[in-house]
Design a protein around this motif. Structure first.
Motif, short mmCIF file in Angstrom:
data_model
loop_
_atom_site.label_atom_id
_atom_site.label_comp_id
_atom_site.label_asym_id
_atom_site.label_seq_id
_atom_site.Cartn_x
_atom_site.Cartn_y
_atom_site.Cartn_z
N LEU A 146 37.85 42.60 43.28
CA LEU A 146 37.60 44.14 44.24
C LEU A 146 38.87 44.68 44.17
CD1 LEU A 146 35.56 42.64 46.99
CD2 LEU A 146 34.83 43.20 44.65
N CYS A 147 40.22 44.34 43.51
CA CYS A 147 41.34 45.26 44.03
C CYS A 147 41.35 46.30 43.04
CB CYS A 147 42.41 44.15 43.77
SG CYS A 147 44.13 44.91 43.93
N GLU A 148 41.94 47.50 43.83
CA GLU A 148 42.03 48.83 43.07
C GLU A 148 43.53 49.00 42.76
OE1 GLU A 148 40.01 51.56 45.61
OE2 GLU A 148 37.93 50.58 45.22
N ASP A 149 44.32 48.18 42.93
CA ASP A 149 46.08 48.46 42.71
C ASP A 149 46.00 48.27 41.10
OD1 ASP A 149 46.28 48.67 45.41
OD2 ASP A 149 46.98 46.50 45.58
N THR A 150 47.06 48.27 40.57
CA THR A 150 47.52 48.15 39.35
C THR A 150 48.73 47.14 39.19
OG1 THR A 150 49.09 50.04 39.14
CG2 THR A 150 46.72 50.68 38.87
N PRO A 173 44.64 48.59 35.83
CA PRO A 173 43.92 48.25 37.01
C PRO A 173 43.32 46.86 37.23
CG PRO A 173 42.61 49.13 35.15
CD PRO A 173 44.02 49.23 34.76
N GLY A 182 41.58 44.99 39.43
CA GLY A 182 40.23 44.33 39.45
C GLY A 182 39.45 44.58 38.36
N ALA A 183 39.26 45.93 37.72
CA ALA A 183 38.67 46.11 36.54
C ALA A 183 38.99 45.22 35.39
CB ALA A 183 38.85 47.91 36.13
N THR A 211 29.27 40.16 42.20
CA THR A 211 30.03 40.65 41.06
C THR A 211 29.93 39.62 39.96
OG1 THR A 211 31.45 42.43 42.45
CG2 THR A 211 32.31 41.54 40.30
#
Length: 608
Positions: free
Chosen positions: A164-168, A173, A175-176, A227
């Protein structure tokens, strides 16, 4: 000191305090197992290969070496840094000096802390010259049943809130890309489940004290597990670590995300938490789904003080309380452990009166031992396994690690429920987020989801058809260095997967003396001609980390031009152009060089 006492003392130094299990007493007890019979030692170019007859009841074997027949005998240390035992022979010792005669003996293991008698020693020496050829005989019309693919059961991952992390990291990215990595291992490698730490940690807010009263909130767990299921996988519920508000000592933590490793301050509330979480999962996902397809694993590596600040006795209480809480929801739910480091505490686990539906443990640096004599008919889950347990070790990114992966999978096939590579992705932050692209991360895939050599190793293994074929290897290093796995598909395609590898980490970068010339002889081919494709993983093929080191210009992360070049090269590469191979009287042969380390996959598709 007798030879037997010397052997046990040497093994204790590897397994005892400060070694692979820092809570294992520095004493190895005798196992009621006879010495292996039929030990042979054969010197070849760059190695000595040992074979012996199996000992009933042994979970593995400790290979010992001395410079004189009377000893002292020391365990051969191939640098894996964990349990330096093997589940079976042949074993290729590549750690000795050429032309120096060594005496070898092998002892069976009842557990990793109990050793049987050393066998009658034999002598041999490695050579530095001579023919280095291996013949591989494949019976293409044979049938050994469906091949077992242990990698399909499970893979490891970073704590799942990372999804779920939105950092990089490196501009990518987190999470993605972690979600995409799990989707890829599901779709391309067939992996069914993911195992990760810390589902009870505070970043998901499961347990909090509000005005002195406990409050449960499973919404974060729901987001994570929803997820995972949307990706086509199922989670292993590793019940860890301790919520801060429930911990007896919240200052005791591990990892960059400060997972609390202490026992609970209130055992009844811990049991309540586990019972309520289990009931919630059953209600949300269905009893049949959870009972039939999920595993509940208690904690992680409590036999290492870095992961459990309590006593061993407190851990066993934790296990007992947890198992009872899970079973209180439904007796058919599967709970087990001990999720131990270095195959520790297995006999202690199985001595519990509380439920043990499966046995789980970990090892690094060697193929998994054969725990069936201990576990009986319980499923065996190796929920962590890899070439090294060392964070940031360059070996993780190498072809050596890829060939190691195949050796372990082939060894474990048919005797384990799961052998989980640790881990799917380099988006991993146990000791902090990745500092650079090729940083020695545990992942099968890099940041940016480029395939490392070990990802391609499993991709090639996945190409094996549904009927395993008989394979016989002969020659210098057959079975100890060079191994093979072959299968036939329903359309008549024959796939032969080969690798050349040693367990010796000192040779991870390769050794010309261990390179081999291989000839694959196939018989029983029904078609007159085949389309031959030969894929290769080696220093210059299917090796994105080697390419990055060549073009990276000393940078930590690629620029956009370099990312484009890496993505363009991110594919399984052929060793030679595809060609037609004719079969005469059902027979054909393919010859090629197989460096150490390297992997070749030869695929024969019937020509139309």
């Amino acid at each position: 000191m007798t030879v037997e006492e010397q052997a046990r003392e040497g093994w204790a130094r590897l397994m005892g305090s400060g070694g692979a299990q820092d809570r294992t007493p520095g004493e190895i007890v005798p196992a009621d197992l006879p010495a292996p019979e039929g030990l042979t030692a054969t010197g070849g170019r760059g190695h000595v290969t040992l074979t012996w007859r199996p000992v009933p009841g042994a979970i593995g074997y400790a290979v010992h070496r001395a410079t004189a027949s009377a000893g002292p005998y020391e365990p051969v240390d191939h640098g894996g840094g964990d349990v330096l035992a093997v589940p079976h022979g042949p074993y290729a010792d590549t750690t000795g000096e050429p032309f120096r005669e060594y005496w070898y003996s092998v002892a069976p293991l009842g557990t990793v802390t109990s050793m049987g008698s050393l066998g009658v020693p034999v002598a041999a020496a490695a050579l530095s010259s001579g023919p280095a050829e291996v013949a591989v005989e494949v019976t293409a019309d044979g049938d050994e049943g469906p091949p077992h693919r242990p990698w399909r059961a499970m893979v490891g991952s970073e704590h799942l809130s990372h999804l779920l992390c939105e950092d990089t990291s490196g501009g990518r990215p987190i999470g993605a890309e972690l979600r995409e990595a799990l989707r890829r291992v599901r779709d391309e490698l067939g992996v069914q489940q993911v195992r990760a730490h810390a589902i009870l940690c505070d970043d998901l807010g499961v347990y909090k004290l509000v005005d002195g009263q406990p409050r449960l909130d499973f919404s974060g767990v729901d987001r994570v597990y929803d997820t995972v299921l949307e990706l086509g996988m199922r989670p292993v519920v590793e019940l860890s670590f301790m919520p801060r508000d429930l911990a007896s000592d919240p200052s005791r933590t591990v990892f960059a995300y400060q997972a609390v490793i202490s026992p609970p301050r209130d055992w009844d509330r811990w049991s309540w938490l586990v019972r309520e979480l289990t009931a919630h999962l059953v209600e949300r996902y269905g009893l049949d789904e959870v009972r039939d397809n999920w595993w509940f694993e208690v904690w992680n590596e409590a036999n290492l003080s870095v992961f459990w600040s309590g006593t061993p006795e407190e851990f066993w209480r934790l296990y007992d309380e947890t198992a009872r809480a899970v079973k209180a929801v439904d007796p058919g739910l599967r709970v087990g452990g001990p999720a131990s480091a270095a195959v520790g505490w297995i006999d202690d686990q199985l001595a519990r009166e509380s439920p043990v539906d499966f046995v789980s443990t970990h090892t690094y640096g060697s193929p998994p031992l054969d725990l069936r004599p201990l576990a009986g008919d319980r499923p065996l889950l190796w929920t962590e396994w890899g070439v090294t347990a060392t964070h940031g070790s360059e070996v993780n990114d190498t072809v050596f690690a890829a060939a190691f992966l195949l050796r372990g999978m082939r060894s474990a096939a048919g005797r384990v429920e799961a052998l989980a590579p640790w881990v799917a992705s380099d988006h991993f932050e146990e000791l902090g987020r990745p500092p650079r692209l090729a940083h020695g991360g545990f992942g099968l895939l890099t940041v940016g989801n480029l395939a490392k050599p070990k990802y391609w190793a499993l991709t090639l293994a996945q190409r094996l058809g549904d009927t395993q074929l008989p394979v016989t290897l002969t020659g210098d290093g057959a079975g100890g260095l060079v191994e093979a796995w072959a299968a036939r598909s329903g359309d008549g395609t024959v796939t032969v997967l080969l690798w050349n590898a040693t367990l010796d980490h000192a040779k991870a970068g390769g050794d010309p003396e261990l390179d081999r010339a291989v000839t694959v002889n196939l018989t029983g081919l029904p078609a007159a001609a085949y389309r031959l494709t030969h894929w290769r993983v080696d220093a210059t093929h299917s090796n994105i980390t080697a390419l990055w080191r060549a073009i990276g210009e000393g940078r930590d992360w690629p620029d956009e031009r370099q990312w484009a070049a890496l993505r363009d090269a991110d594919r399984l590469q052929e060793a030679e152009p595809s060609r037609t191979l004719e079969a005469r009287d059902g027979a054909a042969a393919v010859a090629f060089d197989l460096p150490m380390p390297s992997i070749s996959c030869v695929e024969l598709v019937p020509a139309t």
